[in-house]
Write a protein that holds these residues in place. Sequence first.
Motif, PDB file in Angstrom:
ATOM      1  N   PRO A 302       0.856  -1.231   0.027  1.00 40.42           N
ATOM      2  CA  PRO A 302       0.137  -0.036  -0.085  1.00 40.42           C
ATOM      3  C   PRO A 302       0.929   1.234  -0.124  1.00 40.42           C
ATOM      4  O   PRO A 302       0.553   2.230  -0.560  1.00 40.42           O
ATOM      5  N   ALA A 303       2.109   1.114   0.406  1.00 35.74           N
ATOM      6  CA  ALA A 303       3.055   2.063   0.575  1.00 35.74           C
ATOM      7  C   ALA A 303       3.385   3.048  -0.764  1.00 35.74           C
ATOM      8  O   ALA A 303       3.766   4.144  -1.067  1.00 35.74           O
ATOM      9  N   ALA A 304       3.255   1.797  -1.785  1.00 34.90           N
ATOM     10  CA  ALA A 304       3.666   2.054  -3.179  1.00 34.90           C
ATOM     11  C   ALA A 304       2.560   2.547  -4.045  1.00 34.90           C
ATOM     12  O   ALA A 304       2.508   2.572  -5.249  1.00 34.90           O
ATOM     13  N   ALA A 305       1.392   2.767  -3.530  1.00 34.95           N
ATOM     14  CA  ALA A 305       0.186   2.988  -4.119  1.00 34.95           C
ATOM     15  C   ALA A 305       0.269   4.205  -5.491  1.00 34.95           C
ATOM     16  O   ALA A 305      -0.487   4.210  -6.385  1.00 34.95           O
ATOM     17  N   LEU A 306       1.203   5.043  -5.018  1.00 35.74           N
ATOM     18  CA  LEU A 306       1.297   6.152  -6.142  1.00 35.74           C
ATOM     19  C   LEU A 306       2.301   6.055  -6.907  1.00 35.74           C
ATOM     20  O   LEU A 306       2.644   6.952  -7.885  1.00 35.74           O
ATOM     21  N   ARG A 317       1.563  14.621  -2.672  1.00 38.26           N
ATOM     22  CA  ARG A 317       1.790  15.218  -1.607  1.00 38.26           C
ATOM     23  C   ARG A 317       1.415  14.581  -0.480  1.00 38.26           C
ATOM     24  O   ARG A 317       0.182  14.106  -0.442  1.00 38.26           O
ATOM     25  N   ALA A 318       2.254  14.079   0.464  1.00 35.19           N
ATOM     26  CA  ALA A 318       1.670  13.366   1.694  1.00 35.19           C
ATOM     27  C   ALA A 318       0.424  14.020   2.360  1.00 35.19           C
ATOM     28  O   ALA A 318       0.727  15.119   2.622  1.00 35.19           O
ATOM     29  N   GLY A 319      -0.593  13.393   2.674  1.00 39.29           N
ATOM     30  CA  GLY A 319      -1.659  13.817   3.340  1.00 39.29           C
ATOM     31  C   GLY A 319      -2.376  14.720   2.666  1.00 39.29           C
ATOM     32  O   GLY A 319      -3.522  15.163   2.956  1.00 39.29           O
ATOM     33  N   ALA A 320      -2.380  14.750   1.337  1.00 38.96           N
ATOM     34  CA  ALA A 320      -2.937  15.456   0.422  1.00 38.96           C
ATOM     35  C   ALA A 320      -4.557  14.615   0.217  1.00 38.96           C
ATOM     36  O   ALA A 320      -4.408  13.614  -0.188  1.00 38.96           O
ATOM     37  N   SER A 321      -5.616  15.516  -0.315  1.00 37.28           N
ATOM     38  CA  SER A 321      -6.782  14.646  -0.413  1.00 37.28           C
ATOM     39  C   SER A 321      -7.358  14.760  -1.671  1.00 37.28           C
ATOM     40  O   SER A 321      -6.802  15.591  -2.268  1.00 37.28           O
TER      41      SER A 321
END
Length: 321
Positions: A302-306, A317-321
């Motif tokens: 899941p950490a590699a989803a992007l 960006r980390a935390g971006a919605s």
Amino acid sequence: MADAAELYRTVRLIRRFEQHAIELVRSGVIPGGIHPYIGQEAIAAGVCAALRADDIITSTHRGHGHVLAKGADPVRMLAELAGRETGLNRGRGGSMHAADVGVGVYGANAIVGAAAAIATGAAWWQRRTGSDRVAVTFFGDGAVNQGVLLEALNLASLWQAPVLFVCENNGFATSMRVSQSTAGSIPGRAEAFGIPAETVDGQDPELVLAAAETAVSRARAGDGPTFLECLTYRFDAHHTWEHKARPRYRTAEEVATGSARDPLEIQGARVPEQVRDRIDAEIESVLEEAERFVADSPDPDPAAALDYLYADGLRGRAGAS
């Protein structure tokens, strides 16, 4: 031209792959379900047998058959359907977006008719660069009323792009009959743009192959696009969701009648029994290996989803919605 046994092998591989995949949907190994290609195998087998390894195809939400017929690895394809890291697209494409650029599969596409524009653009670029590579786009009868397909037909004709448009007319756009959705004729849409069009028996792999070879030769010689309407029938559900929901848009008697001409039986009758038996055993061995491969393969992290989301490697960006 592919021989009878090779055409049978492709039809059989697609049929058994789809049957295995349906069972994996039922067991929960493949999440979300699939759109089975059972009954339409002659089209993928015949068209792709007319192509070179470096030719290009684009596909649809019902695309497993096209991807396999063009030469993708069925083991990694099954892993892709199961969402595994070892799949063709590291589990990120799934059933409706599988791609394998190495064998000329520029992607299945869940947007009805959208892949026609991709294939037309790819074909145009081949012509611009002096290549004789050909592109093929597969789509269903439901796509013929989509603007993007009509735009692609217009540009393909205008630019004399080496592209083959293959309409798999199975009689239904999901559950809507062609007679309820489509005015005029399907080949007439291509003819309106000056594109030669032909209706083919889509249950016979050799008839499909013969028509595709003529169209591909035209395209490779610089004579522009061709449109094939392949008349076929979907033996199974539009989507495996139907196995539980049981929508009533066609009767059991209609399905039996529509399924009477089976491409597997039609092509199998042209191949000696001992050759069929050998091919069948080889395919079962491959698919058994594929199921073991899926079982032993990890899910994506899941950490590699992007990862692979942006062509230049940028990440959200980390935390971006």
